[in-house]
Design an enzyme around this catalytic site. Structure first.
Site, short mmCIF file in Angstrom:
data_model
loop_
_atom_site.label_atom_id
_atom_site.label_comp_id
_atom_site.label_asym_id
_atom_site.label_seq_id
_atom_site.Cartn_x
_atom_site.Cartn_y
_atom_site.Cartn_z
N TYR A 1 0.84 -1.20 0.00
CA TYR A 1 0.00 0.00 0.00
C TYR A 1 0.88 1.26 0.00
CZ TYR A 1 -3.63 -3.32 1.50
OH TYR A 1 -4.48 -4.40 1.60
N HIS B 1 0.29 -12.19 1.26
CA HIS B 1 -0.52 -11.26 0.48
C HIS B 1 -0.57 -11.66 -0.99
CE1 HIS B 1 -1.42 -6.68 -0.23
NE2 HIS B 1 -2.50 -7.44 -0.34
#
Length: 333
Positions: A61, A145
């Protein structure tokens, strides 16, 4: 159980508890648009003030920007007053001379690059760098992830590395985060997973996780955290051009979302409130994560989460064919 679900819930059998509403921190990494530093801080502080003290971030992010901003916003707070999760699988490195950062949807990011790394040393290094950016000694939850294209590495090195960190009590809960519920179901069935973060597959518009992931999680005692409850925005504002899975929504889904909104309006319930509440009909669901780029958005999500929703709304959605009759509903006992 009375809805909305109040009080923290334990993830698996880990002792880690989360409030039912948490903040997804991708917007703090400048997802699609730049967010000023002070605004990012205020989003985090609003989440804490509204009881949504569960923060999920990742190196991905904003190339570490989300973690850095979250760490600054939480500085000085009692570490026991919030729950923190981050992710591994993408290691960050400085840019080489002449190299440009690949934003992948994030803007105004630090000068870093992502490297897929599921090795034992890579996962440890990734977590250590996240802890430094966050300014904490430990996080509560670590997810592998977006592993859908790296399953061999996950089985051979990635998950064993995380399990080792859990056994050494470096982290308390481990799991996976992605939007492929079928692969999450396979991983939960095969491995000792505490929690999964499943985005967009268990919503008012999507039942795929109900058919593959949720039964396995219920059987294995694995908790589910849902993300993407608004399906990229279609359930937030079902208007022409609204996004679904990060692309313009197909006409049939837009029509269905509008029908959902019409039923909700009849009962004076915002569509977003129903979208937030719906996933909690299944007992495996522990929490929902919702992103917010402004403190007003965070405050609105918290208000919507506590909106009174009569059981008749859910029964009407079933009667009109907008929800299948076999789906569990978040009814008021």
């Amino acid at each position: 159980m009375r809805y909305p679900p109040h009080g923290p819930r334990e993830l698996g059998r880990t002792g880690v508890t989360v409030p039912p509403l948490g903040l997804g921190c991708a917007p703090l990494g400048n997802l699609y648009r730049a967010v000023p530093e002070e605004q990012a801080r205020d989003v985090v502080h609003t989440a804490l003030a509204t009881g949504a003290g569960y923060f999920d971030t990742a190196p991905h992010y904003g190339l570490g920007l989300s973690e850095e901003r979250l760490g600054r916003a939480l500085r000085g707070r009692d570490r026991g007053s919030y729950t923190l999760s981050t992710k591994v699988g993408r290691r960050l490195r400085p840019l080489a001379p002449g190299e440009e950062a690949a934003g992948e949807g994030f803007v105004d990011t630090p000068a870093r690059a992502r490297v897929r790394d599921f090795s034992r040393d890579g996962i440890r290094a990734t977590l250590e760098a996240s802890l430094e950016r966050l300014g904490v000694d430990a996080v509560d939850i670590v997810h592998l992830h977006d592993v859908e294209d790296h399953l061999r590495e996950v089985y051979e090195t990635g998950f064993p590395a995380l399990a080792e960190l859990r056994a050494q009590k470096v982290v308390r809960a481990i799991g996976f985060g992605m939007n492929h519920s079928d692969l999450l179901a396979r991983l939960v069935a095969d491995l000792d997973v505490d929690v999964v973060l499943c985005a967009g597959r268990w919503t008012l518009l999507e039942r795929t996780a109900h058919d593959d992931l949720l039964p396995v999680c219920a059987r294995r005692g694995t908790s589910v955290v849902v993300g993407g409850v608004y399906n990229s925005g279609l359930l937030a504002n079902p208007s022409p051009g609204a996004p679904y899975n990060y692309a313009p929504a197909p006409a049939e889904l837009l029509d269905r979302a509008r029908q959902l909104a019409a039923v909700c309006a009849h009962f004076e319930v915002p569509l977003k409130a129903a979208a937030l509440r719906f996933p909690f009909g299944h007992p495996a669901v522990a929490a929902a994560l919702v992103g917010a780029a402004t403190p007003e958005e965070m405050a609105e999500n918290a208000r919507l989460f506590t909106h009174d929703i009569p059981d008749e709304l859910w029964h009407t959605l079933v009667a009109r064919g907008l929800l299948a009759p076999d789906l569990p509903l978040p009814l008021n006992d």
